[in-house]
Design a protein around this motif. Structure first.
Motif, PDB file in Angstrom:
ATOM      1  N   LEU A 220     -10.465  10.397  -1.681  1.00 10.86           N
ATOM      2  CA  LEU A 220      -9.503   9.991  -2.697  1.00 10.86           C
ATOM      3  C   LEU A 220      -9.939   8.691  -3.349  1.00 10.86           C
ATOM      4  O   LEU A 220     -10.735   7.942  -2.787  1.00 10.86           O
ATOM      5  CB  LEU A 220      -8.120   9.764  -2.061  1.00 10.86           C
ATOM      6  N   THR A 221      -9.400   8.419  -4.528  1.00 10.82           N
ATOM      7  CA  THR A 221      -9.519   7.072  -5.071  1.00 10.82           C
ATOM      8  C   THR A 221      -8.483   6.197  -4.385  1.00 10.82           C
ATOM      9  O   THR A 221      -7.478   6.698  -3.838  1.00 10.82           O
ATOM     10  CB  THR A 221      -9.254   7.057  -6.583  1.00 10.82           C
ATOM     11  N   LEU A 222      -8.693   4.892  -4.399  1.00  7.28           N
ATOM     12  CA  LEU A 222      -7.728   3.981  -3.792  1.00  7.28           C
ATOM     13  C   LEU A 222      -6.374   4.103  -4.487  1.00  7.28           C
ATOM     14  O   LEU A 222      -5.318   4.074  -3.837  1.00  7.28           O
ATOM     15  CB  LEU A 222      -8.242   2.538  -3.879  1.00  7.28           C
ATOM     16  N   GLU A 223      -6.394   4.281  -5.801  1.00  9.88           N
ATOM     17  CA  GLU A 223      -5.139   4.414  -6.550  1.00  9.88           C
ATOM     18  C   GLU A 223      -4.347   5.635  -6.081  1.00  9.88           C
ATOM     19  O   GLU A 223      -3.132   5.567  -5.876  1.00  9.88           O
ATOM     20  CB  GLU A 223      -5.433   4.527  -8.046  1.00  9.88           C
ATOM     21  N   ARG A 224      -5.053   6.752  -5.874  1.00  6.61           N
ATOM     22  CA  ARG A 224      -4.352   7.955  -5.437  1.00  6.61           C
ATOM     23  C   ARG A 224      -3.827   7.806  -4.009  1.00  6.61           C
ATOM     24  O   ARG A 224      -2.731   8.271  -3.686  1.00  6.61           O
ATOM     25  CB  ARG A 224      -5.284   9.166  -5.538  1.00  6.61           C
ATOM     26  N   LEU A 225      -4.604   7.164  -3.141  1.00  5.94           N
ATOM     27  CA  LEU A 225      -4.135   6.942  -1.769  1.00  5.94           C
ATOM     28  C   LEU A 225      -2.867   6.098  -1.772  1.00  5.94           C
ATOM     29  O   LEU A 225      -1.907   6.387  -1.057  1.00  5.94           O
ATOM     30  CB  LEU A 225      -5.226   6.258  -0.938  1.00  5.94           C
ATOM     31  N   ASN A 226      -2.844   5.050  -2.594  1.00  7.75           N
ATOM     32  CA  ASN A 226      -1.658   4.206  -2.657  1.00  7.75           C
ATOM     33  C   ASN A 226      -0.459   4.963  -3.229  1.00  7.75           C
ATOM     34  O   ASN A 226       0.678   4.758  -2.768  1.00  7.75           O
ATOM     35  CB  ASN A 226      -1.936   2.950  -3.482  1.00  7.75           C
ATOM     36  N   ARG A 227      -0.694   5.843  -4.180  1.00  9.81           N
ATOM     37  CA  ARG A 227       0.409   6.663  -4.694  1.00  9.81           C
ATOM     38  C   ARG A 227       0.973   7.549  -3.588  1.00  9.81           C
ATOM     39  O   ARG A 227       2.187   7.727  -3.457  1.00  9.81           O
ATOM     40  CB  ARG A 227      -0.061   7.536  -5.866  1.00  9.81           C
ATOM     41  N   LEU A 228       0.061   8.096  -2.777  1.00  8.91           N
ATOM     42  CA  LEU A 228       0.469   8.976  -1.675  1.00  8.91           C
ATOM     43  C   LEU A 228       1.309   8.210  -0.651  1.00  8.91           C
ATOM     44  O   LEU A 228       2.377   8.667  -0.246  1.00  8.91           O
ATOM     45  CB  LEU A 228      -0.773   9.564  -1.003  1.00  8.91           C
ATOM     46  N   THR A 229       0.828   7.041  -0.225  1.00 10.82           N
ATOM     47  CA  THR A 229       1.541   6.298   0.812  1.00 10.82           C
ATOM     48  C   THR A 229       2.865   5.745   0.286  1.00 10.82           C
ATOM     49  O   THR A 229       3.859   5.710   1.016  1.00 10.82           O
ATOM     50  CB  THR A 229       0.678   5.155   1.373  1.00 10.82           C
ATOM     51  N   ARG A 230       2.900   5.353  -0.981  1.00  8.06           N
ATOM     52  CA  ARG A 230       4.165   4.850  -1.541  1.00  8.06           C
ATOM     53  C   ARG A 230       5.182   5.969  -1.681  1.00  8.06           C
ATOM     54  O   ARG A 230       6.383   5.751  -1.481  1.00  8.06           O
ATOM     55  CB  ARG A 230       3.911   4.175  -2.888  1.00  8.06           C
ATOM     56  N   ALA A 231       4.713   7.169  -2.009  1.00  9.90           N
ATOM     57  CA  ALA A 231       5.633   8.304  -2.114  1.00  9.90           C
ATOM     58  C   ALA A 231       6.261   8.618  -0.764  1.00  9.90           C
ATOM     59  O   ALA A 231       7.424   9.032  -0.677  1.00  9.90           O
ATOM     60  CB  ALA A 231       4.897   9.527  -2.662  1.00  9.90           C
ATOM     61  N   GLU A 232       5.497   8.435   0.324  1.00  6.08           N
ATOM     62  CA  GLU A 232       5.991   8.770   1.658  1.00  6.08           C
ATOM     63  C   GLU A 232       6.782   7.639   2.307  1.00  6.08           C
ATOM     64  O   GLU A 232       7.727   7.881   3.046  1.00  6.08           O
ATOM     65  CB  GLU A 232       4.809   9.138   2.574  1.00  6.08           C
ATOM     66  N   GLY A 234       7.065   4.081   0.648  1.00  2.00           N
ATOM     67  CA  GLY A 234       7.384   2.939  -0.189  1.00  2.00           C
ATOM     68  C   GLY A 234       6.421   1.781  -0.017  1.00  2.00           C
ATOM     69  O   GLY A 234       6.612   0.715  -0.616  1.00  2.00           O
ATOM     70  N   GLN A 235       5.379   1.962   0.775  1.00  2.00           N
ATOM     71  CA  GLN A 235       4.414   0.895   1.049  1.00  2.00           C
ATOM     72  C   GLN A 235       3.011   1.313   0.629  1.00  2.00           C
ATOM     73  O   GLN A 235       2.695   2.501   0.573  1.00  2.00           O
ATOM     74  CB  GLN A 235       4.404   0.553   2.540  1.00  2.00           C
ATOM     75  N   SER A 236       2.168   0.311   0.368  1.00  2.00           N
ATOM     76  CA  SER A 236       0.771   0.593   0.047  1.00  2.00           C
ATOM     77  C   SER A 236       0.020   0.994   1.320  1.00  2.00           C
ATOM     78  O   SER A 236       0.501   0.791   2.442  1.00  2.00           O
ATOM     79  CB  SER A 236       0.110  -0.641  -0.564  1.00  2.00           C
ATOM     80  N   ALA A 237      -1.174   1.537   1.128  1.00  2.00           N
ATOM     81  CA  ALA A 237      -2.006   1.924   2.273  1.00  2.00           C
ATOM     82  C   ALA A 237      -2.315   0.712   3.143  1.00  2.00           C
ATOM     83  O   ALA A 237      -2.235   0.777   4.383  1.00  2.00           O
ATOM     84  CB  ALA A 237      -3.297   2.576   1.776  1.00  2.00           C
ATOM     85  N   LEU A 238      -2.650  -0.413   2.514  1.00  2.00           N
ATOM     86  CA  LEU A 238      -2.996  -1.604   3.294  1.00  2.00           C
ATOM     87  C   LEU A 238      -1.778  -2.130   4.056  1.00  2.00           C
ATOM     88  O   LEU A 238      -1.914  -2.601   5.198  1.00  2.00           O
ATOM     89  CB  LEU A 238      -3.560  -2.690   2.383  1.00  2.00           C
ATOM     90  N   ALA A 243       0.773  -3.022   9.177  1.00  2.00           N
ATOM     91  CA  ALA A 243       1.937  -2.783  10.038  1.00  2.00           C
ATOM     92  C   ALA A 243       1.497  -2.232  11.389  1.00  2.00           C
ATOM     93  O   ALA A 243       2.027  -2.619  12.440  1.00  2.00           O
ATOM     94  CB  ALA A 243       2.904  -1.826   9.354  1.00  2.00           C
ATOM     95  N   ARG A 244       0.514  -1.319  11.364  1.00  2.00           N
ATOM     96  CA  ARG A 244       0.014  -0.763  12.632  1.00  2.00           C
ATOM     97  C   ARG A 244      -0.688  -1.838  13.454  1.00  2.00           C
ATOM     98  O   ARG A 244      -0.534  -1.898  14.684  1.00  2.00           O
ATOM     99  CB  ARG A 244      -0.937   0.404  12.350  1.00  2.00           C
ATOM    100  N   LEU A 245      -1.441  -2.694  12.789  1.00  2.00           N
ATOM    101  CA  LEU A 245      -2.145  -3.772  13.488  1.00  2.00           C
ATOM    102  C   LEU A 245      -1.144  -4.758  14.090  1.00  2.00           C
ATOM    103  O   LEU A 245      -1.303  -5.207  15.236  1.00  2.00           O
ATOM    104  CB  LEU A 245      -3.084  -4.482  12.511  1.00  2.00           C
ATOM    105  N   ALA A 246      -0.095  -5.075  13.339  1.00  2.00           N
ATOM    106  CA  ALA A 246       0.936  -5.982  13.854  1.00  2.00           C
ATOM    107  C   ALA A 246       1.663  -5.357  15.036  1.00  2.00           C
ATOM    108  O   ALA A 246       1.999  -6.051  16.012  1.00  2.00           O
ATOM    109  CB  ALA A 246       1.915  -6.336  12.739  1.00  2.00           C
ATOM    110  N   ARG A 247       1.930  -4.046  14.963  1.00  2.00           N
ATOM    111  CA  ARG A 247       2.596  -3.377  16.075  1.00  2.00           C
ATOM    112  C   ARG A 247       1.744  -3.416  17.342  1.00  2.00           C
ATOM    113  O   ARG A 247       2.246  -3.627  18.438  1.00  2.00           O
ATOM    114  CB  ARG A 247       2.917  -1.926  15.687  1.00  2.00           C
ATOM    115  N   GLU A 248       0.425  -3.242  17.159  1.00  4.43           N
ATOM    116  CA  GLU A 248      -0.479  -3.324  18.306  1.00  4.43           C
ATOM    117  C   GLU A 248      -0.494  -4.738  18.877  1.00  4.43           C
ATOM    118  O   GLU A 248      -0.522  -4.930  20.102  1.00  4.43           O
ATOM    119  CB  GLU A 248      -1.893  -2.905  17.900  1.00  4.43           C
ATOM    120  N   ALA A 249      -0.447  -5.740  17.995  1.00  9.87           N
ATOM    121  CA  ALA A 249      -0.414  -7.123  18.462  1.00  9.87           C
ATOM    122  C   ALA A 249       0.860  -7.387  19.263  1.00  9.87           C
ATOM    123  O   ALA A 249       0.820  -8.008  20.338  1.00  9.87           O
ATOM    124  CB  ALA A 249      -0.506  -8.071  17.266  1.00  9.87           C
ATOM    125  N   CYS A 250       1.997  -6.906  18.766  1.00 14.07           N
ATOM    126  CA  CYS A 250       3.265  -7.081  19.491  1.00 14.07           C
ATOM    127  C   CYS A 250       3.192  -6.436  20.868  1.00 14.07           C
ATOM    128  O   CYS A 250       3.616  -7.014  21.871  1.00 14.07           O
ATOM    129  CB  CYS A 250       4.412  -6.465  18.687  1.00 14.07           C
TER     130      CYS A 250
END
Length: 301
Positions: A220-232, A234-238, A243-250
């Motif tokens: 995918l292009t980065l733009e399309r990936l971000n559209r996908l994640t925001r649709a699911e 409301g957040q960008s891919a990054l 969020a996953r990295l922070a959860r692992e840190a917690c």
């Protein structure tokens, strides 16, 4: 049920080496293993296995990713792979633990089974059921039949246990859907591309890939990936990677007895000071403060 250690243990089945080749399906009564451990199953993960802990009756204290709940059967505790979980049972707790490789459950079956599995295991959860509901009686019957078939002398090579496991996954997924509809949520199953993205994040979040690399791996292009994640979400891919990295840190701050600087390096941060800034931005407090609050039972959600 919080014991700090050098690493969060990962088991095939609780107390067994993760190097042991897992069965495609394993079923056992809650009492069998928990009584050997004084009714307490300490914090651990299962790397590539899905688990349903069916509490037919009696009390259970459940910890899923650091969130503790006191529950009473009937309920189904749904534990996806790699989720940190723990339990405390009592001699009065009755039920079964169903552990399986997802490939065994969906292999050769219609797509609806895979969709049910994906919906049910989209997140760890304690799914409470009503004693009187007909659906509960059906699940109770299916679990009992599964235990009997799994323990039968001619179980080796029999397809029946897997059929019953599929039926249980299906029934629980339908209950979850009805619960979501009743609350006005009724989410659709996540698109396959989004699911593939989450799988990649699970595997590589601590490698600090840029979002563009995830997009490349998905074609995918980065733009399309971000559209996908925001649709699911409301957040960008990054945002989702962070969020996953922070959860692992917690998770590690609570369960692993190591200095913050060591945990920062283990999570792929070259500079502990940058890790502390990243953590405070994501969680709202410093790593040390989060650890202190967690051990005192007052960490932020």
């Amino acid at each position: 049920m919080v014991t700090r250690r050098s690493a969060i243990p990962s088991f095939t089945l609780y107390g067994e080496s993760p190097g042991v080749v897992p069965e495609m399906l394993h079923v056992e009564p809650i009492q069998w293993r928990s009584c050997q451990h004084r009714w307490e199953i300490d914090v651990h993960t299962h790397r590539a296995l899905h688990q349903i802990v069916w509490v037919a009756a009696g009390p259970a204290e459940v910890v899923l990713e650091g969130v503790r709940e006191a529950c009473e059967g009937p309920l189904a505790v749904v534990v996806p792979p790699n989720v940190v979980h723990a339990f405390r049972f009592t001699p009065a707790t009755d039920g079964h633990v169903i552990t399986f490789d997802a490939r065994a459950v969906i292999e050769g079956d219609e797509p609806a089974t895979g969709e049910a599995l994906q919906a049910l295991f989209a997140a760890p959860r304690a799914l409470r059921l009503s004693d009187e509901a007909p659906a509960t009686a059906r699940i109770v019957s299916l679990v009992r039949e599964l235990q009997d078939e799994f323990a039968a002398a001619d179980a080796a090579g029999s397809p029946v246990p897997l059929w019953l496991a599929r039926a249980i996954v299906w029934r629980l997924a339908r209950l979850l859907l009805r619960e979501a509809r009743a609350s006005g949520r009724a989410p659709n199953a996540a698109p396959a591309l989004f699911t593939r993205f989450l799988v990649l994040v699970e595997a590589h979040h601590d490698a600090h890939w840029p979002a563009s690399r995830y997009a490349d791996r998905l074609g995918l292009t980065l733009e399309r990936l971000n559209r996908l994640t925001r649709a699911e979400t409301g957040q960008s891919a990054l945002d989702l990677v962070h969020a996953r990295l922070a959860r692992e840190a917690c998770r590690r701050l609570v369960y692993i007895a190591a200095p913050v600087s060591q945990l920062a390096f283990e999570l792929g941060f070259e500079d502990p000071a940058y890790f502390c800034r990243f953590f405070k931005r994501r969680v709202g407090c410093s790593p040390r403060e989060y650890r202190r609050r967690s051990l005192a039972g007052s960490a932020p959600a």
